[in-house]
Write a protein that holds these residues in place. Sequence first.
Motif, short mmCIF file in Angstrom:
data_model
loop_
_atom_site.label_atom_id
_atom_site.label_comp_id
_atom_site.label_asym_id
_atom_site.label_seq_id
_atom_site.Cartn_x
_atom_site.Cartn_y
_atom_site.Cartn_z
N PHE A 70 0.85 -1.18 0.00
CA PHE A 70 0.00 0.00 0.00
C PHE A 70 0.89 1.23 0.00
O PHE A 70 2.09 1.14 0.26
CB PHE A 70 -0.89 0.02 1.25
N ARG A 71 0.29 2.38 -0.27
CA ARG A 71 1.04 3.63 -0.18
C ARG A 71 0.13 4.73 0.34
O ARG A 71 -1.09 4.66 0.20
CB ARG A 71 1.62 4.01 -1.54
N GLN A 72 0.78 5.71 0.95
CA GLN A 72 0.04 6.84 1.48
C GLN A 72 0.80 8.13 1.23
O GLN A 72 1.93 8.28 1.70
CB GLN A 72 -0.22 6.66 2.98
N GLU A 104 -5.61 9.20 1.78
CA GLU A 104 -5.83 7.91 2.43
C GLU A 104 -4.82 6.88 1.92
O GLU A 104 -4.29 7.01 0.81
CB GLU A 104 -7.25 7.42 2.16
N ARG A 105 -4.59 5.87 2.76
CA ARG A 105 -3.73 4.78 2.33
C ARG A 105 -4.42 4.02 1.21
O ARG A 105 -5.60 3.67 1.32
CB ARG A 105 -3.45 3.85 3.52
N GLU A 106 -3.69 3.76 0.12
CA GLU A 106 -4.30 3.12 -1.03
C GLU A 106 -3.57 1.85 -1.42
O GLU A 106 -2.35 1.72 -1.26
CB GLU A 106 -4.35 4.08 -2.23
N TYR A 134 5.49 3.93 1.37
CA TYR A 134 5.04 2.61 0.92
C TYR A 134 5.11 1.63 2.10
O TYR A 134 6.13 1.55 2.80
CB TYR A 134 5.89 2.12 -0.24
N TYR A 135 4.04 0.88 2.25
CA TYR A 135 3.92 -0.09 3.35
C TYR A 135 3.64 -1.48 2.80
O TYR A 135 2.88 -1.63 1.84
CB TYR A 135 2.74 0.27 4.26
N HIS A 184 -7.30 -1.38 3.26
CA HIS A 184 -6.18 -1.46 4.20
C HIS A 184 -6.63 -1.81 5.62
O HIS A 184 -5.84 -2.34 6.40
CB HIS A 184 -5.39 -0.15 4.21
N TRP A 224 1.48 -4.82 9.66
CA TRP A 224 2.02 -3.74 8.84
C TRP A 224 3.49 -3.50 9.17
O TRP A 224 3.91 -3.66 10.31
CB TRP A 224 1.26 -2.44 9.10
N GLY A 260 6.94 1.32 7.02
CA GLY A 260 6.88 2.15 5.83
C GLY A 260 8.25 2.60 5.36
O GLY A 260 9.19 2.72 6.15
#
Length: 123
Positions: A37-39, A44-46, A94-95, A107, A113, A116
């Motif tokens: 995912f990325r934020q 919002e985290r996407e 990025y996570y 998410h 998690w 990041g």
Amino acid sequence: QVQLVESGGGLVQAGGSLRLSCTASGRTFSSYAMGWFRQAPGKEREFVALISWSGYSRLYADSVKGRFTISRDNAKNTVYLQMNSLKPEDTAVYYCAADYSGTYYDHTRYNYWGQGTQVTVSS
């Protein structure tokens, strides 16, 4: 319990490439689908990408399809995100994430998690 540690972020010019890594602790890594995912600031985290536990199934967000590739090495407890043709709009933290239930692109459905890693793409 699974602990995730991302690495590989940095500053790159538009059109460049980076490879992110996410290494997991725990013997159950190979049983989990893994997501990236990325934020970006103020957003919002996407969802970015997902790979099944076996590596045979991969899913991507439309915004990265054809440019990013997710892969995994279960022997190394590591999942990768190869990012090519990077754009300024890819700039984000990025996570990696593991162990979801229900909707893979949500998410909030993931239990584990990483901390990041920052990716910055300059124009």
